[in-house]
Enzyme design. Structure first.
Site, short mmCIF file in Angstrom:
data_model
loop_
_atom_site.label_atom_id
_atom_site.label_comp_id
_atom_site.label_asym_id
_atom_site.label_seq_id
_atom_site.Cartn_x
_atom_site.Cartn_y
_atom_site.Cartn_z
N ASP A 54 -14.63 0.85 0.71
CA ASP A 54 -13.91 1.01 1.97
C ASP A 54 -13.13 2.31 2.05
O ASP A 54 -12.04 2.38 2.59
CB ASP A 54 -12.98 -0.18 2.23
CG ASP A 54 -12.45 -0.19 3.66
OD1 ASP A 54 -13.29 -0.17 4.57
OD2 ASP A 54 -11.22 -0.17 3.84
N LYS A 57 -16.89 5.89 3.88
CA LYS A 57 -18.14 6.61 3.61
C LYS A 57 -19.05 6.67 4.84
O LYS A 57 -19.65 7.70 5.12
CB LYS A 57 -18.88 5.92 2.45
CG LYS A 57 -18.11 5.92 1.14
CD LYS A 57 -18.87 5.20 0.04
CE LYS A 57 -18.97 3.71 0.28
NZ LYS A 57 -17.67 3.01 0.29
N GLY A 81 -19.96 -2.68 4.10
CA GLY A 81 -19.48 -2.66 5.48
C GLY A 81 -19.22 -1.24 5.92
O GLY A 81 -18.31 -0.59 5.41
N HIS A 82 -20.04 -0.71 6.80
CA HIS A 82 -19.86 0.65 7.31
C HIS A 82 -19.53 0.58 8.79
O HIS A 82 -20.25 -0.04 9.56
CB HIS A 82 -21.13 1.48 7.11
CG HIS A 82 -21.48 1.71 5.68
ND1 HIS A 82 -20.61 2.26 4.78
CD2 HIS A 82 -22.62 1.46 4.99
CE1 HIS A 82 -21.20 2.36 3.60
NE2 HIS A 82 -22.41 1.87 3.70
N GLN A 270 -19.97 0.54 -1.61
CA GLN A 270 -18.87 0.18 -2.50
C GLN A 270 -18.26 1.44 -3.14
O GLN A 270 -18.32 2.50 -2.53
CB GLN A 270 -19.33 -0.83 -3.56
CG GLN A 270 -19.65 -2.21 -3.01
CD GLN A 270 -21.09 -2.36 -2.57
OE1 GLN A 270 -22.01 -1.92 -3.22
NE2 GLN A 270 -21.28 -3.00 -1.44
#
Length: 497
Positions: A54, A57, A81-82, A270
């Site tokens: 988080d 990225k 999660g992006h 990650q």
């Protein structure tokens, strides 16, 4: 032919090409030099999370993605999660590479584990919003099957009951799929295109999973553990993958693209400190987010990845979901921070943690869980810089810290009376570390959009002092600074392509 000279008595390793690399400093080969015989100027850019995930990225892949032709995910699955913001539109992606928002070809490399249902859901959702994503999937990537997701939740509950071993997984079957990959009982994407092979794979593994569920965990099994049902479902998925021409030999596909002059961005999920080899084991993910994972997870060689830029993404403070130590943590999160109970912390720390969590939206993109927050941890960043060989860094979330009177940074640790500048090798020893803080003057809230338009020098002096401290300590230049969620709210100082 390259000639090298090594000496244990000198601090430098010199390669006889009129350039030297100081000890502890990472540097890519000059773009005019490439041992594999490639054309000069062709390169990759690898994006690596430098902390605990988080770090932002996806947004940076989007910022730099305008110059990329192909964006590749090299590890992880739909536990990532992006969040990408484009022209005020927010896109939350967990599997599709972030470059899809810019219309780039996306590739899920062989190092990924793929839930086809999630993949098709995300692709269909993007198409409904007017986009036309072009995503390819490595034939060697492993498939997440329904029984993986069932067993993931059960095993995580069992770890929690046994003590402080819960890694706060997303329950999406990532770990069990990687376990099957290592155990040579996995199902790969290429198998879905060959009904005979698919049937043989399922006939071998499903009875094992059913026995595990029934005999060890005492749960009733249904379609998730039924060979015939799984075969019908995943044969149909294989037919759709084939019809849409999505399956590729990833290494060959990417090598051909680079040979014809395409720019390739390699996107990690990650972060370094939850890398299964280089992270805070056992509170880790099941793959390698570090830059080495970009080689094994795509089929590109280390000379190809090392020719290009390796950019570490840094959040200006620390955050994570999950149990285990966190030396620079502010207050805590009940159920995640060891021995923490709500209301048991110091009021000032509780208020700081709440402020940062709310300002930074520190809740999991995938899980919605409150994240633990803390001050920036420099030993963690030094460890990440060494493990991946960063050629540049991007620092995000400077705007989140606005309004604080002062900020702290964990400059080093004290362990057994000695000062450490990097993380110890074991998580247990890391938990024994006491942070040594440096204090920085805070900065007021700003018109961040206006500052982003003006550039780096328009940042408050206190912000620049904070950034330059980080850069100096890591001996790595700052390529960009994120001061808001939108693409236009990133100050770009260096474009890697």
């Amino acid at each position: 032919m390259l000639s090298t000279a090594f000496s244990h008595d000198t601090p430098n390793v010199c390669i006889k090409l009129s350039w030297c690399v100081p000890a502890g400093r990472s540097r890519a080969l000059p773009k005019s030099v490439y041992p594999g015989g490639r054309k000069s100027g062709l390169m990759t850019v690898t994006i690596v999370g430098s902390q605990l995930g988080d770090e932002g990225k996806g947004g940076i892949v989007d910022v730099y993605g305008d110059a990329a032709d192909i964006v590749v995910r090299y590890q992880g699955g739909d536990n990532a999660g992006h969040t990408v913001v484009d022209d005020g539109e927010e896109y939350k992606l967990s599997l599709v590479p972030s470059g899809a928002i810019r219309g780039k070809i996306g590739v899920l490399g062989n190092g990924c584990v793929v839930n086809p249902e999630t993949l098709f859901e995300e692709l269909d959702a993007l198409r409904e919003r007017g986009l036309d994503p072009d995503v390819r999937v490595a034939a060697r990537a492993h498939v997440i099957l329904p029984y993986h997701r069932v067993l993931d939740g059960i095993e995580e509950d069992a770890k929690s009951e046994e003590g402080d071993l819960e890694a706060a997984t997303t329950g999406r079957g990532i770990g069990p799929t990687y376990e099957d990959k290592a155990g040579r009982r996995g199902v790969r994407v290429g198998d879905l295109l060959d009904p005979e092979t698919l049937r043989a794979r399922l006939d071998y593994v499903v009875p094992q999973k059913r026995a595990l569920a029934e005999d060890v965990f005492s749960i009733e099994t249904g379609e998730a553990f039924d060979t015939d049902s799984l075969f019908d479902q995943y044969r149909a998925i294989g037919e759709r993958l084939a019809e849409e021409g999505m399956v590729v030999n990833a290494g060959e596909f990417l090598d051909d693209a680079i040979a014809r002059g395409d720019n390739v961005m390699l996107e990690g999920a990650q972060g370094t400190s939850i890398d299964i080899d280089h992270g805070i084991y056992p509170y880790v993910t099941s793959s390698n987010p570090t830059a080495g994972g970009a080689c094994t997870g795509t089929g590109l060689g280390p000379t190809t990845v090392g020719q290009g830029e390796i950019i570490g993404i840094v959040k200006a403070y620390l955050s994570r979901v999950g149990t285990g130590p966190l030396p620079t943590e502010l207050a805590g999160v009940e159920g995640h921070t060891p021995d923490y109970e709500e209301g048991s912390g110091e009021q000032e720390e509780e208020e700081l943690a709440h402020y940062i969590r709310e300002e930074g939206g520190e809740y999991g993109t995938v899980t919605g869980r409150a994240r633990r927050v803390g001050w920036l941890d420099m030993p963690m960043l030094r460890h990440a810089t060494r493990a991946s060989g960063f050629t540049g860094i991007v620092v995000n979330h400077l705007d989140t810290l606005a309004g604080l009177d002062e900020l702290k940074v964990g400059h080093s640790y004290t362990l057994d009376g000695e000062e450490l500048l990097s993380m110890p090798a074991t998580t247990e020893r890391w938990g024994d570390c006491e942070p040594n803080y440096r204090t920085f003057e805070g900065w007021a809230d700003q018109d961040w959009a206006a500052i982003a338009e003006e550039g780096y020098e328009a940042l408050p002096a206190e912000t620049r002092e904070y950034l330059e401290y980080v850069s100096d300590e890591l001996d790595v230049p700052i390529y960009a600074v994120g001061i808001g969620p939108g693409r236009e709210e990133t100050i770009v100082r260096e474009r890697p392509f």
